[in-house]
Structure formats: structure tokens, C-alpha cells
Design an enzyme around this catalytic site. Structure first.
Site, PDB file in Angstrom:
ATOM      1  N   MET A   1       1.661   3.357  -1.944  1.00  0.00           N
ATOM      2  CA  MET A   1       0.349   2.760  -1.712  1.00  0.00           C
ATOM      3  C   MET A   1      -0.696   3.812  -1.331  1.00  0.00           C
ATOM      4  O   MET A   1      -0.378   4.970  -1.094  1.00  0.00           O
ATOM      5  CB  MET A   1       0.443   1.704  -0.609  1.00  0.00           C
ATOM      6  CG  MET A   1       1.370   0.535  -0.937  1.00  0.00           C
ATOM      7  SD  MET A   1       1.510  -0.661   0.408  1.00  0.00           S
ATOM      8  CE  MET A   1      -0.139  -1.369   0.429  1.00  0.00           C
ATOM      9  N   HIS A   2      -1.949   3.370  -1.297  1.00  0.00           N
ATOM     10  CA  HIS A   2      -3.084   4.088  -0.684  1.00  0.00           C
ATOM     11  C   HIS A   2      -3.595   5.306  -1.450  1.00  0.00           C
ATOM     12  O   HIS A   2      -4.653   5.825  -1.125  1.00  0.00           O
ATOM     13  CB  HIS A   2      -2.751   4.539   0.750  1.00  0.00           C
ATOM     14  CG  HIS A   2      -2.099   3.505   1.596  1.00  0.00           C
ATOM     15  ND1 HIS A   2      -2.681   2.289   1.858  1.00  0.00           N
ATOM     16  CD2 HIS A   2      -0.900   3.505   2.245  1.00  0.00           C
ATOM     17  CE1 HIS A   2      -1.877   1.587   2.645  1.00  0.00           C
ATOM     18  NE2 HIS A   2      -0.785   2.301   2.880  1.00  0.00           N
TER      19      HIS A   2
ATOM     20  N   ASP B   1       4.618  -0.733  -2.658  1.00  0.00           N
ATOM     21  CA  ASP B   1       6.063  -0.535  -2.509  1.00  0.00           C
ATOM     22  C   ASP B   1       6.687  -1.404  -1.436  1.00  0.00           C
ATOM     23  O   ASP B   1       7.791  -1.946  -1.624  1.00  0.00           O
ATOM     24  CB  ASP B   1       6.390   0.938  -2.273  1.00  0.00           C
ATOM     25  CG  ASP B   1       5.599   1.579  -1.136  1.00  0.00           C
ATOM     26  OD1 ASP B   1       4.829   0.875  -0.436  1.00  0.00           O
ATOM     27  OD2 ASP B   1       5.748   2.795  -0.945  1.00  0.00           O
TER      28      ASP B   1
END
Length: 487
Positions: free
Chosen positions: A78-79, A237
Site C-alpha cells: 500500500m501507500h 495487501d
């Protein structure tokens, strides 16, 4: 029918092939490099994700009936900030979730814009790893690259775009950008204005099990699969891992011991803790979840084993460790700073309490216990909200350790359920693909049928009491040492 689940991790992409009954037929892993150009920076090339994923899918389908492939979906780190120009070329290496360069931008968002406003807009405050601070960093430090941005996407969505040609993301992954109105599942106009971007550069939002399109003709031909293979949005995830462990619906819990460590609690109600110490995100099941994330979990144990002890035999290092709850050595598991609940990019790891009697096994145990204590910090926030799960699923590479599972059960005072498949994000992605292809009516119904508990680690009352005392002492370490590491 076959369904491909893609787990786009930080060190490798792992792909699995699942049938309608949930049976995994094959698993393939392909590594790619991680670049650390400056202290605290962490980057990867999106092109590496795609090329290795394509090679992995080819290997995954060798000897299989490729005509039976019906859908593909994703669970991804992520991110990360992936930026493309108007010609769909990657502008710069992706800035990853564990990159710590955005301390100034994070402070600006939390202090100048204000935590309360951020929480109103997005249900979260700014953390250094989130995407919005990265956008502000790019705007300030690489204005020429910022000016070229035509598309902003997350890591797994780059794969979806290359495979389908559809510019998309899902609400669970988008929740970690600090650009999403999580409660209402839409982009926050206020946050876009703060970051100086328009909604046109952001992908279309989907639920995790929604079909976004089909594979492109050239992709289908290269892989030898039908052109009508559906591409399903997928999930971040941790949300994908939660699906893969049946952590869906109301009040279910999952602990992941991967590169990062997370405690994930699903909820049918939207909740935010008053200090925003936990992330409040949309879930892949159509509802919500609370999550605490520590940056170094299994990766911390890997560092200890490979870099310090110079061994790859993790199992033998844990054999004969018996003094659970009695270890006099503590370990602060903050190798790359910490996210939940401290939100402190400057803090670093430390061993405390060593003496002449300290052994190699004492320090190995301290590493495992330190991660468990760090996760317990986030669990305590949930308990203050009245959420106190009695049991949890467990996944990730660290979950393969019986010793670590036992430590988790007793530090948390929770039953720890071990499931048949340990392939959390990849398995969850394959389940989302099956739901998107209409095999199941909902994510919850799919997990009821496909996810099976094979064993349970029960907490031992005596060990629980010992670890309760150890945890109280562990909690004193961060306040005592945090100023030592401040810049």
C-alpha cells in the site's frame, strides 16, 4: 475455472493459481530490487513489478489449461506513489510505503492543516508512509516531475493498468493514500485541494471484488490466455490478507507477520479512535476495518538473523528457546521508525537489559517478543474502543514459526487460529477474483466456503500473566527513549 491471485510485495511478487474449490494448484515467486538511495528512502521501479509479474504468470500457467483462466486480481503493498506522465511513462521510481523522507510534509499536514481536519476529511491523520505526504514532497523537491503528472496510482493498480488499460483502484487500497473520504468511499475534494491535484489524475474507485475490465489483447496473446479473462480491482495487501484468512464481517481479527506487522479488525460499522492511532480504512468485503501497522515485523527478525547472526537457518535459532515470559532482555522493534500507534519516523530499534549472562537465544527471543509487544500496543487502542476479540487468524512469513505463534497468543491473550493456506494476500486476491467472476455472491460467502482453520494456539494462563508484567515494562521504553532519537 482458474483464478490468479497476485501478491505484489516489497521484495517479490508472489502469484498463485486457485480453482473454484479454493485449491491452490501452483505458486510462483519472482524477486525484484529495492533501492535505498539515501538514508530513510525506499524506492522501486514499477516496470520491474510488471515484467516480473508477466514472467511469473507465464511460469504459473506452464502445464495448465490456460483456457480455464477466468479472472485475475491483486493484493499489493500500500501507500506507494506511482506517477505517470501524459504518455503513460513512469516519471520517477515509486516512493514506497516504508519510505521516511516526508517528515516535514507529515508534520505540515498534522500541525498546519490539523489532525482534526484530516480526520474529518479522511478518517485518518498523516503518517510518513502515506501517499499524500509523498505528493507534497514531490511538489516541493521535484517540481518538474510534479508538473508532468497525468496519473497517480498505487503499486498494484499499475499492474491492473498495464494488464487491462483501465485506470482504477479499490477503496481499501485508496484508504491509505490520505486522499479518500473513507466513510463515504469517495475522493476528498478538500485533500485534493491541499495536495494541489485534481480528481482527473486519480483513478476511478471500485469495490475490491468489482470487475474493472478484461485483459488487453496483446497481454492475452503473450500469456496465452483468453481475451475475456476478467481483471478484478483487488485490495491493499492487508485487506487482501484479511480476505485470505476470512477476517471479514463484524469483529474478526487477523495478525500478519510479514515485512511489516499488522493487527486487522473487521467491522460493519465505521469507527475512528479519538487519537487516530489506528488506521480507519474501507475493507475489501464492502464494509470497514481498523488496523494497526508496525513497520518492521518479520523483516526485523530477518535483519537479526541474516545481518547480525549471519545465518539463514531461522528454525534452528528458535529451537530450545524455553524461557518465555522470563526473558530479561527487551527489544524495541523500530528499525525504520514506527507507524502505529506512535507515528514516529525518527525512533529506532534498541536492545535493553543485556548483561554478561545474556545469550544469543535471549536476544533472538527478545526480537520475537518485541514485535508481539509492538502489535499489542495497537490491540490496546482497539480495546479502549470496546473491541476485544477473543481470537485471531495469523498469516505472513513469521506465522510459520510455532514459537512466534505461541508468543503472540500469550502476549495478546487471544486464541490464534492457523489456517490451511498461509498465502494471505495472494489467496485473498484469488478469492476476490472468484467473487468478481460470479462464483460466489459475496466475499463473506466465499471465505465461509474456502478458508479452513487447521489448528489453534491456546493462550496459557501462567504465560499470559508473565507476559502481562513484561508488557507493562515494555511500554515504558518508548517514552524513555523517544527523545534520544529525535532529530
Amino acid at each position: 475455472m482458474y483464478f490468479i491471485g497476485v501478491d505484489l510485495g516489497t521484495s517479490a511478487v508472489k502469484l498463485l493459481l486457485m480453482d473454484e474449490e479454493g485449491k491452490i494448484h501452483k505458486i510462483v515467486s519472482k524477486e525484484y530490487p529495492l533501492f535505498l538511495p539515501y538514508p530513510g528512502w525506499s524506492e522501486q521501479r514499477p516496470e520491474d513489478w510488471y515484467s516480473q509479474s508477466m514472467e511469473g504468470i507465464k511460469e504459473l500457467l506452464e502445464g495448465m489449461d490456460k483456457k480455464q483462466v477466468a479472472g485475475i486480481s491483486f493484493g499489493g503493498q500500500m501507500h506507494g506513489l506511482v506517477a505517470l506522465d501524459c504518455q503513460d511513462q513512469v516519471i520517477r521510481p515509486a516512493i514506497l510505503w516504508n519510505d521516511g523522507r516526508t517528515a516535514e510534509e507529515t508534520e505540515y499536514l498534522n500541525e498546519a492543516i490539523g489532525r482534526d481536519r484530516l480526520s474529518d476529511y479522511t478518517a485518518n491523520i498523516a503518517f510518513a508512509g502515506f501517499t499524500a505526504p509523498k505528493i507534497l514532497w514531490l511538489k516541493k523537491h521535484e517540481p518538474e516531475n510534479f508538473a508532468r503528472i497525468a496519473k497517480i496510482m498505487l503499486p498494484k493498480d499499475y499492474l491492473a493498468y498495464r494488464l487491462s488499460g483501465v485506470f482504477c483502484t479499490d477503496v481499501s487500497d485508496a484508504s491509505g493514500m490520505l486522499l479518500l473520504d473513507v466513510k463515504n468511499r469517495r475522493w476528498s475534494k478538500e485533500m485534493l485541494e491541499i495536495c494541489g491535484i485534481s480528481e482527473a489524475v486519480l483513478p476511478t474507485l471500485y469495490e475490491s471484488s468489482e470487475v474493472v475490465g478484461t485483459v488487453r489483447k496483446d497481454v492475452a496473446e503473450e500469456l496465452g490466455i483468453p481475451q475475456d479473462v476478467k481483471v478484478i480491482a483487488g485490495a491493499g495487501d492487508n485487506a487482501a490478507a484479511a480476505v485470505g484468512t476470512a477476517t471479514v464481517g463484524d469483529g474478526a481479527c487477523n495478525i500478519s507477520l510479514g515485512t511489516s506487522g499488522t493487527i486487522f479488525i473487521s467491522s460493519k460499522q465505521f469507527r475512528v479512535d479519538e487519537n487516530n492511532a489506528l488506521h480507519s480504512f474501507d475493507h475489501a468485503d464492502g464494509y470497514y476495518h481498523l488496523m494497526g501497522c508496525m513497520l518492521s515485523a518479520a523483516s526485523g527478525n530477518k535483519w537479526w538473523m541474516e545481518e547480525i547472526l549471519k545465518t539463514s537457518d531461522f528454525q534452528s535459532e528458535q529451537e530450545e528457546i524455553q524461557n518465555l515470559g522470563q526473558n530479561r532482555v527487551f527489544y524495541m522493534p523500530y528499525l525504520m521508525g514506527e507507524r502505529s500507534p506512535h507515528n514516529d519516523p525518527d525512533i529506532r530499534a534498541a536492545f535493553v537489559g543485556m548483561g554478561m549472562e545474556t545469550t544469543r537465544k535471549d536476544m533472538t527471543l527478545a526480537v520475537l517478543e518485541g514485535v508481539a509487544f509492538g502489535l499489542r500496543d495497537s490491540l490496546e487502542i482497539a480495546r479502549k474502543l470496546g473491541i476485544d476479540p477473543e481470537r485471531t487468524k495469523i498469516c505472513g512469513g513469521g506465522a510459520k514459526s510455532p514459537l512466534w505463534r505461541k508468543i503472540i497468543a500469550n502476549v495478546m491473550n487471544m486464541k490464534v487460529d492457523i489456517i490451511e493456506s498461509e498465502e494471505g494476500p495472494g489467496y485473498g486476491a484469488a478469492i476476490l477474483a472468484a467473487v468478481g467472476c460470479g462464483v460466489f455472491d459475496s466475499v463473506e460467502k466465499a471465505t465461509e466456503k474456502l478458508v479452513h482453520v487447521t489448528a489453534t494456539e491456546e493462550p496459557d494462563p501462567e504465560l499470559v500473566c508473565r507476559y502481562e508484567e513484561r508488557y507493562k515494562k515494555f511500554r515504558e521504553l518508548y517514552p524513555a527513549l523517544k527523545n534520544f532519537y529525535s532529530v
